[in-house]
Design a protein around this motif. Structure first.
Motif, short mmCIF file in Angstrom:
data_model
loop_
_atom_site.label_atom_id
_atom_site.label_comp_id
_atom_site.label_asym_id
_atom_site.label_seq_id
_atom_site.Cartn_x
_atom_site.Cartn_y
_atom_site.Cartn_z
N ILE A 41 0.83 -1.21 0.00
CA ILE A 41 0.00 0.00 0.00
C ILE A 41 0.87 1.26 0.00
O ILE A 41 0.63 2.19 -0.77
N ALA A 42 1.89 1.28 0.85
CA ALA A 42 2.76 2.46 0.93
C ALA A 42 3.43 2.73 -0.42
O ALA A 42 3.49 3.88 -0.87
N SER A 43 3.94 1.67 -1.06
CA SER A 43 4.62 1.86 -2.35
C SER A 43 3.65 2.36 -3.41
O SER A 43 3.98 3.26 -4.19
N SER A 44 2.47 1.79 -3.45
CA SER A 44 1.51 2.16 -4.49
C SER A 44 1.00 3.59 -4.30
O SER A 44 0.57 4.23 -5.25
N ALA A 45 1.05 4.08 -3.06
CA ALA A 45 0.55 5.43 -2.77
C ALA A 45 1.61 6.51 -2.96
O ALA A 45 1.28 7.69 -3.01
N GLY A 46 2.87 6.12 -3.08
CA GLY A 46 3.98 7.08 -3.05
C GLY A 46 4.45 7.59 -4.40
O GLY A 46 3.70 7.56 -5.39
N ILE A 47 5.69 8.05 -4.41
CA ILE A 47 6.22 8.66 -5.63
C ILE A 47 6.37 7.66 -6.77
O ILE A 47 6.34 8.04 -7.93
N LYS A 48 6.50 6.38 -6.44
CA LYS A 48 6.58 5.37 -7.51
C LYS A 48 5.20 4.87 -7.89
O LYS A 48 5.06 3.91 -8.64
N GLY A 49 4.17 5.48 -7.34
CA GLY A 49 2.79 5.09 -7.64
C GLY A 49 1.92 6.33 -7.79
O GLY A 49 2.20 7.21 -8.60
N MET A 50 0.91 6.42 -6.94
CA MET A 50 -0.11 7.45 -7.07
C MET A 50 0.44 8.88 -7.12
O MET A 50 0.05 9.65 -8.01
#
Lengths: 295, 295
Positions: free
Chosen positions: A145-154
């Motif tokens: 969740i953290a990765s998908s929400a961050g600069i490499k995601g959302m």
């Protein structure tokens, strides 16, 4: 079909109940921030992401309560991103789902803080669940969740979306925006459901792929609806992409191509569900239901 | 004394090295967001919070690398809060530490996103550390940081600070603001250092109390400096509190009372360090060093 719709309503109801529990009632000197957080959290969201997470969890035979804090955390992240996205410095939207946006009600300063608070609360909610369950799968789920929400995601997707306004955008950049701004979180919903439900690596992979196809289809469908829907149906101003000088699949590839692409993605998504047999039926129905939406 | 100053410089250098590692270099379509995140992260911050965490870790005899991702995560949270706090809708500051604020360089939209990205990255950084160490103390430490940064801590303080501008504020409300907006994170720095260093519950409690006294003293000192310092020394406009219609300890209780209060808090802080004997000497020196600052 009727049963699936009822199952969807049940899931939404359960998620609303948990969300209501996880987002504190207004109290104390800072009570207005709870009002602001709850205003946007209960402003008629479809709960697509938590429903998908819950459905993936069930598709792999998951049991227990661990899924709810994670499903609600993802919804909080989605809601914070909408609050910040609607700000005058970003999309500058006055309405969302037919209601005034957060900053139009609470002012820009509190809207920024309400978004911050929801992002932080999402992590607090997951951490409490991890501590009470002492589960390393849950740590892995939080990482997704953290990765998908961050600069490499959302956030990466939002950044490129923002800097691309009123600029020529090619299909590669648009693909990057759609893949990150919307799809990453939807994909995470499916993957996290599969991880928390203790699915096999094949099952996790299949649901992640399903999430990718569904997320992209959902976003391209959004581009289509922004052009062909009415303000009444959509609950927000139509043609906002054009107004904001935003490239969309429709503006770059045309309406017919975009419709065809959604169909192709839907077929690819359906294909990923085959291994789940009857346990994948709800996700299969949900996917078709979402693709036939007009709002 | 010279040795302590050198030790401080060493700690700051190590933290800067790790921060540089944890905040990715600009790359890809979204590269401007990395620029914006790095701009504020390397704009001359004193690294007070990570240095305190590291010092608490050492005071309880902690060993290993786990402290660095957590120290950097707390600094990222501090930096994100400054970026959002400086926005026109909040404190509307053009300068911080003598440099243009984030939104003055990158625009408001990207400043909002750079703040969001740093908060998210703080959690990503802690989660990766937890996964690689498989440590439940680290989960507990992340919980402390998340709580102190959220609505029951820093954000709660910012909310009440924001809604109290140009309004009569009594000492209870001001105490709430100082306790939450600044002190909560400083207190978390000390507590997390003690937890990750595997301190006893008595040691953790003592460092948490030390953090409270130091944090409050630091904030009241800030109120004092805003009145008695010069713009050149402070690196930002002085009397900004007065300009923003903000109540401070100085405006409510007077300059002499505020100075006396800082002294009392410093004595209380020193008292908490007694159990650490020579291992607490650096924290003791740092506390005095911070209280004698003029910027």
């Amino acid at each position: 079909m009727m049963n699936f719709k009822k199952e969807l309503d049940n899931k939404v109801e359960i998620i609303n109940k948990y969300l209501d529990e996880f987002i504190p009632q207004p109290h104390g000197y800072a009570e207005v921030i709870y009002d602001a957080m709850r205003y946007s959290s209960f402003a008629g969201g479809k709960r697509l992401r938590p429903v998908l997470m819950l459905s993936a969890f069930e598709a792999v035979g998951g049991v227990g309560e661990i899924i709810y804090p994670f499903a609600c955390a993802l919804e909080m992240i989605h809601t914070y991103s909408l609050i910040h996205d609607d700000l005058p410095a970003m999309d500058n939207d006055d309405y969302r789902r037919g209601k005034l946006t957060n900053h139009k009600v609470y002012g820009e300063g509190l809207a920024v803080l309400a978004g911050d608070a929801l992002l932080n609360l999402a992590f607090e909610t997951m951490i409490h669940a991890i501590k009470s369950q002492k589960s390393w799968e849950a740590v892995e789920a939080m990482d997704v969740i953290a990765s998908s929400a961050g600069i490499k995601g959302m956030i990466g997707g939002q950044v490129v979306d923002l800097i691309s306004e009123h600029k020529p955008v090619d299909i590669d950049i648009l693909h990057y925006i759609h893949k990150n701004k919307t799809t990453a979180i939807i994909q995470a919903a499916l993957k996290v459901g599969a991880i928390l439900g203790k699915g096999s690596s094949t099952e996790i992979k299949a649901l992640e792929e399903f999430g990718y196809c569904l997320g992209m289809a959902f976003q391209v469908q959004d581009d289509i609806l922004d052009v062909i829907s009415t303000q009444e149906e959509l609950g927000k101003p139509i043609k906002s992409d054009e107004k904001n000088g935003k490239a969309t699949f429709v503006s770059l590839k045309g309406l017919e191509y975009s419709k065809e692409y959604v169909k192709q993605l839907s077929r690819d998504a359906a294909h990923q569900l085959e291994i789940f047999k009857e346990k994948g039926q709800f996700l299969s129905w949900l996917s078709e239901y979402l693709m036939s939406r007009t709002y």
